[in-house]
Scaffold this motif. Sequence first.
Motif, PDB file in Angstrom:
ATOM      1  N   PHE A  94      45.943  44.560  45.209  1.00  0.00           N
ATOM      2  CA  PHE A  94      46.232  44.034  43.885  1.00  0.00           C
ATOM      3  C   PHE A  94      46.544  45.202  42.956  1.00  0.00           C
ATOM      4  CE2 PHE A  94      43.188  41.342  46.045  1.00  0.00           C
ATOM      5  CZ  PHE A  94      43.764  40.077  45.932  1.00  0.00           C
ATOM      6  N   PHE A  95      47.193  44.884  41.846  1.00  0.00           N
ATOM      7  CA  PHE A  95      47.487  45.863  40.802  1.00  0.00           C
ATOM      8  C   PHE A  95      48.367  46.996  41.343  1.00  0.00           C
ATOM      9  CE2 PHE A  95      42.939  44.547  40.165  1.00  0.00           C
ATOM     10  CZ  PHE A  95      43.222  43.506  39.299  1.00  0.00           C
ATOM     11  N   GLU A  96      49.672  46.843  41.183  1.00  0.00           N
ATOM     12  CA  GLU A  96      50.623  47.805  41.746  1.00  0.00           C
ATOM     13  C   GLU A  96      50.385  49.221  41.237  1.00  0.00           C
ATOM     14  OE1 GLU A  96      54.553  46.462  41.072  1.00  0.00           O
ATOM     15  OE2 GLU A  96      54.363  44.656  42.297  1.00  0.00           O
ATOM     16  N   SER A  98      47.502  50.747  40.217  1.00  0.00           N
ATOM     17  CA  SER A  98      46.305  51.422  40.723  1.00  0.00           C
ATOM     18  C   SER A  98      46.091  51.204  42.215  1.00  0.00           C
ATOM     19  CB  SER A  98      45.069  50.947  39.953  1.00  0.00           C
ATOM     20  OG  SER A  98      44.919  49.544  40.075  1.00  0.00           O
ATOM     21  N   GLY A  99      46.747  50.178  42.777  1.00  0.00           N
ATOM     22  CA  GLY A  99      46.620  49.935  44.212  1.00  0.00           C
ATOM     23  C   GLY A  99      45.197  49.641  44.641  1.00  0.00           C
ATOM     24  N   PHE A 100      44.626  48.556  44.128  1.00  0.00           N
ATOM     25  CA  PHE A 100      43.243  48.203  44.446  1.00  0.00           C
ATOM     26  C   PHE A 100      43.199  47.317  45.684  1.00  0.00           C
ATOM     27  CE2 PHE A 100      39.613  45.151  43.284  1.00  0.00           C
ATOM     28  CZ  PHE A 100      38.680  45.915  43.972  1.00  0.00           C
ATOM     29  N   TYR A 101      42.528  47.793  46.728  1.00  0.00           N
ATOM     30  CA  TYR A 101      42.365  47.054  47.974  1.00  0.00           C
ATOM     31  C   TYR A 101      40.867  46.819  48.189  1.00  0.00           C
ATOM     32  CZ  TYR A 101      47.237  48.050  49.011  1.00  0.00           C
ATOM     33  OH  TYR A 101      48.607  48.108  48.950  1.00  0.00           O
ATOM     34  N   PRO A 102      40.363  45.641  47.820  1.00  0.00           N
ATOM     35  CA  PRO A 102      38.922  45.374  47.983  1.00  0.00           C
ATOM     36  C   PRO A 102      38.475  45.639  49.421  1.00  0.00           C
ATOM     37  CG  PRO A 102      39.985  43.619  46.754  1.00  0.00           C
ATOM     38  CD  PRO A 102      41.081  44.483  47.269  1.00  0.00           C
ATOM     39  N   ASP A 103      37.264  46.126  49.565  1.00  0.00           N
ATOM     40  CA  ASP A 103      36.791  46.567  50.882  1.00  0.00           C
ATOM     41  C   ASP A 103      36.678  45.438  51.895  1.00  0.00           C
ATOM     42  OD1 ASP A 103      36.460  49.361  50.424  1.00  0.00           O
ATOM     43  OD2 ASP A 103      34.712  48.897  49.198  1.00  0.00           O
ATOM     44  N   PHE A 104      36.286  44.246  51.450  1.00  0.00           N
ATOM     45  CA  PHE A 104      36.025  43.165  52.394  1.00  0.00           C
ATOM     46  C   PHE A 104      36.640  41.852  51.920  1.00  0.00           C
ATOM     47  CE2 PHE A 104      32.504  46.124  52.982  1.00  0.00           C
ATOM     48  CZ  PHE A 104      32.538  46.300  54.355  1.00  0.00           C
ATOM     49  N   ILE A 105      37.009  41.038  52.895  1.00  0.00           N
ATOM     50  CA  ILE A 105      37.448  39.673  52.641  1.00  0.00           C
ATOM     51  C   ILE A 105      36.458  38.756  53.353  1.00  0.00           C
ATOM     52  CG2 ILE A 105      39.320  37.998  52.863  1.00  0.00           C
ATOM     53  CD1 ILE A 105      41.193  40.468  53.217  1.00  0.00           C
ATOM     54  N   LEU A 106      35.801  37.913  52.592  1.00  0.00           N
ATOM     55  CA  LEU A 106      34.806  36.988  53.129  1.00  0.00           C
ATOM     56  C   LEU A 106      35.392  35.584  53.071  1.00  0.00           C
ATOM     57  CD1 LEU A 106      31.865  36.680  54.164  1.00  0.00           C
ATOM     58  CD2 LEU A 106      31.179  36.330  51.788  1.00  0.00           C
ATOM     59  N   TRP A 107      35.388  34.908  54.197  1.00  0.00           N
ATOM     60  CA  TRP A 107      35.983  33.576  54.310  1.00  0.00           C
ATOM     61  C   TRP A 107      34.871  32.589  54.639  1.00  0.00           C
ATOM     62  CZ3 TRP A 107      39.246  31.675  59.056  1.00  0.00           C
ATOM     63  CH2 TRP A 107      39.841  30.452  58.751  1.00  0.00           C
ATOM     64  N   VAL A 108      34.674  31.615  53.755  1.00  0.00           N
ATOM     65  CA  VAL A 108      33.628  30.609  53.942  1.00  0.00           C
ATOM     66  C   VAL A 108      34.293  29.242  54.050  1.00  0.00           C
ATOM     67  CG1 VAL A 108      31.524  29.576  53.028  1.00  0.00           C
ATOM     68  CG2 VAL A 108      32.004  32.001  52.604  1.00  0.00           C
ATOM     69  N   ALA A 132      37.089  45.859  30.421  1.00  0.00           N
ATOM     70  CA  ALA A 132      38.366  46.556  30.543  1.00  0.00           C
ATOM     71  C   ALA A 132      38.604  47.088  31.954  1.00  0.00           C
ATOM     72  CB  ALA A 132      38.415  47.713  29.537  1.00  0.00           C
ATOM     73  N   ASN A 133      37.817  46.606  32.911  1.00  0.00           N
ATOM     74  CA  ASN A 133      37.901  47.114  34.282  1.00  0.00           C
ATOM     75  C   ASN A 133      38.643  46.113  35.164  1.00  0.00           C
ATOM     76  OD1 ASN A 133      37.176  47.711  37.074  1.00  0.00           O
ATOM     77  ND2 ASN A 133      35.669  49.125  36.233  1.00  0.00           N
ATOM     78  N   SER A 134      39.820  46.503  35.662  1.00  0.00           N
ATOM     79  CA  SER A 134      40.647  45.568  36.437  1.00  0.00           C
ATOM     80  C   SER A 134      39.982  45.166  37.748  1.00  0.00           C
ATOM     81  CB  SER A 134      42.023  46.188  36.713  1.00  0.00           C
ATOM     82  OG  SER A 134      41.902  47.418  37.406  1.00  0.00           O
ATOM     83  N   LYS A 135      39.217  46.073  38.364  1.00  0.00           N
ATOM     84  CA  LYS A 135      38.523  45.724  39.604  1.00  0.00           C
ATOM     85  C   LYS A 135      37.484  44.634  39.350  1.00  0.00           C
ATOM     86  CE  LYS A 135      38.990  50.274  41.827  1.00  0.00           C
ATOM     87  NZ  LYS A 135      38.265  51.430  42.391  1.00  0.00           N
TER      88      LYS A 135
END
Length: 211
Positions: A94-96, A98-108, A132-135
């Motif tokens: 996400f966010f071109e 800053s290039g934020f790639y969350p560490d984990f994807i949890l699928w429930v 003000a924090n995009s993450k």
Amino acid sequence: EALQKTIQSIISEGTRIYKELRSDLPGVYFDQHLYQPLLIQKGSKVKTAPPGLNGGEQKFVENLRDWCLAKPKELEGKELFLLRNLSRGHGIGFFENSGFYPDFILWVVEGKKQRLIFVEPHGMIHEGHPAANSKVNLHIKLKAQAAEVLKRGKVTHLELDAFVISETCFEELRYNVADENGPWKIEQFEAAHILFADEDGSFGHLEKIVG
């Protein structure tokens, strides 16, 4: 009888390989993670993609594993899968700028309902104010921008969400985040989707994520 021997042989071989990996390539074993091994970051001799888990990421996986084992009733009627996200060019980002790639994807999965949750264990002491924090605010962006897309696609069973698990403890972080009413309360952090791993082992933060 022959089939039983074949199955036992496969189990024994898997146990042997896993023990060898634990000695040479330390990792976390969690059978609901979508691939194995899930390696831990130890030194610089071995490079992996995605990189090995750091301390906060390892703690999250171990806590999630222990919670699943300790609280099976919380998962009744649900299926849970975890995936270590990849980095730029390969993972979900996400966010071109800053290039934020969350560490984990949890699928429930619960019946026809599905939740796709992005989880980021992260040290927060040097981050700016949550507002003000995009993450931190990824959960707001997801719900706002995905709503129209899901509506157009007539998708009614999928919910997107995101959480940050602070590696900085509540008592330390609350004084870095203050407003006119003083340091933030735990409820304010939770409303901002910033959670803290429970020190007493009750895993309350995971129950809030899984829902």
